[in-house]
Design a protein around this motif. Structure first.
Motif, short mmCIF file in Angstrom:
data_model
loop_
_atom_site.label_atom_id
_atom_site.label_comp_id
_atom_site.label_asym_id
_atom_site.label_seq_id
_atom_site.Cartn_x
_atom_site.Cartn_y
_atom_site.Cartn_z
N ALA A 57 0.83 -1.21 0.00
CA ALA A 57 0.00 0.00 0.00
C ALA A 57 0.87 1.25 0.00
O ALA A 57 0.57 2.23 -0.69
CB ALA A 57 -0.94 -0.02 1.20
N ARG A 58 1.95 1.26 0.75
CA ARG A 58 2.85 2.42 0.82
C ARG A 58 3.49 2.68 -0.55
O ARG A 58 3.56 3.81 -1.01
CB ARG A 58 3.91 2.21 1.89
CG ARG A 58 5.03 3.23 1.91
CD ARG A 58 4.57 4.66 2.01
NE ARG A 58 4.04 4.99 3.32
CZ ARG A 58 3.50 6.18 3.61
NH1 ARG A 58 3.44 7.13 2.72
NH2 ARG A 58 3.02 6.41 4.79
N GLU A 59 3.97 1.62 -1.18
CA GLU A 59 4.59 1.77 -2.51
C GLU A 59 3.59 2.30 -3.53
O GLU A 59 3.89 3.21 -4.30
CB GLU A 59 5.15 0.43 -3.00
CG GLU A 59 6.33 -0.08 -2.22
CD GLU A 59 6.68 -1.52 -2.56
OE1 GLU A 59 7.79 -1.93 -2.18
OE2 GLU A 59 5.86 -2.23 -3.18
N ALA A 60 2.38 1.73 -3.54
CA ALA A 60 1.35 2.16 -4.48
C ALA A 60 0.97 3.62 -4.22
O ALA A 60 0.82 4.39 -5.17
CB ALA A 60 0.12 1.26 -4.36
N ALA A 61 0.83 3.99 -2.96
CA ALA A 61 0.48 5.37 -2.62
C ALA A 61 1.56 6.33 -3.11
O ALA A 61 1.25 7.37 -3.70
CB ALA A 61 0.29 5.51 -1.11
N ALA A 67 2.88 10.29 -9.61
CA ALA A 67 2.36 10.32 -10.98
C ALA A 67 1.25 11.36 -11.17
O ALA A 67 1.07 11.87 -12.27
CB ALA A 67 1.85 8.94 -11.37
N THR A 68 0.52 11.65 -10.09
CA THR A 68 -0.62 12.57 -10.21
C THR A 68 -0.39 13.92 -9.55
O THR A 68 -1.25 14.79 -9.62
CB THR A 68 -1.89 11.94 -9.58
OG1 THR A 68 -1.63 11.66 -8.21
CG2 THR A 68 -2.29 10.67 -10.31
N GLY A 69 0.72 14.10 -8.88
CA GLY A 69 0.99 15.36 -8.19
C GLY A 69 0.19 15.51 -6.91
O GLY A 69 -0.06 16.62 -6.44
N ALA A 70 -0.18 14.39 -6.32
CA ALA A 70 -0.98 14.40 -5.09
C ALA A 70 -0.07 14.20 -3.88
O ALA A 70 1.12 13.97 -4.01
CB ALA A 70 -2.03 13.30 -5.14
N GLU A 71 -0.68 14.30 -2.70
CA GLU A 71 0.02 14.04 -1.45
C GLU A 71 -0.60 12.82 -0.78
O GLU A 71 -1.81 12.66 -0.79
CB GLU A 71 -0.08 15.23 -0.49
CG GLU A 71 0.73 16.41 -0.94
CD GLU A 71 0.90 17.43 0.17
OE1 GLU A 71 1.31 17.02 1.28
OE2 GLU A 71 0.61 18.59 -0.08
N VAL A 72 0.24 12.00 -0.19
CA VAL A 72 -0.24 10.85 0.58
C VAL A 72 -0.65 11.37 1.96
O VAL A 72 0.17 11.94 2.68
CB VAL A 72 0.84 9.76 0.72
CG1 VAL A 72 0.32 8.60 1.55
CG2 VAL A 72 1.30 9.29 -0.65
N ILE A 73 -1.90 11.20 2.31
CA ILE A 73 -2.40 11.65 3.61
C ILE A 73 -2.19 10.58 4.66
O ILE A 73 -1.74 10.87 5.77
CB ILE A 73 -3.90 12.03 3.52
CG1 ILE A 73 -4.10 13.18 2.52
CG2 ILE A 73 -4.46 12.40 4.88
CD1 ILE A 73 -3.35 14.45 2.86
N GLN A 74 -2.52 9.33 4.33
CA GLN A 74 -2.32 8.25 5.29
C GLN A 74 -2.33 6.91 4.58
O GLN A 74 -2.93 6.75 3.52
CB GLN A 74 -3.34 8.31 6.41
CG GLN A 74 -4.59 7.53 6.22
CD GLN A 74 -5.57 7.72 7.36
OE1 GLN A 74 -6.65 8.16 7.09
NE2 GLN A 74 -5.25 7.39 8.58
N VAL A 75 -1.65 5.96 5.20
CA VAL A 75 -1.64 4.57 4.73
C VAL A 75 -1.92 3.70 5.94
O VAL A 75 -1.20 3.76 6.93
CB VAL A 75 -0.27 4.18 4.11
CG1 VAL A 75 -0.29 2.73 3.68
CG2 VAL A 75 0.09 5.09 2.96
#
Length: 90
Positions: A57-61, A67-75
């Motif tokens: 999940a961490r790698e995919a996030a 790739a999308t210019g987003a931020e990971v909020i939580q995993v």
């Protein structure tokens, strides 16, 4: 992003339904397009990684966020939350 902002997004994400799953095919161009469109429409999205996925999940996030210019909020476990501000929504 500050810790308070991240905490507020985590609280909002609790009630979100998972809108997309990353499966055994991993992360491809079609998935990235879908995630990009969802981020534009909703800003905050929750995703799930299936057990058959070649990524954690961490790698995919991290891959999808880059790739999308987003931020990971939580995993958490197999689920993760991404956020990207949509300047057109204001």
């Amino acid at each position: 992003m500050t810790g308070k902002e991240r905490a507020a997004f985590r609280a909002m994400a609790n009630s979100l339904q998972t809108i997309q799953q990353v499966g055994h095919n991993g992360i491809g161009e079609e998935l990235i397009k879908n995630i990009d469109a969802a981020l534009t429409a909703r800003e905050l999205i929750k995703l799930r990684v299936l057990e058959t996925c070649p990524h954690t999940a961490r790698e995919a996030a991290d891959i999808l966020a880059e790739a999308t210019g987003a931020e990971v909020i939580q995993v958490i476990g197999y689920r993760f939350v991404l956020y990207r501000k949509n300047p057109d929504k204001e």
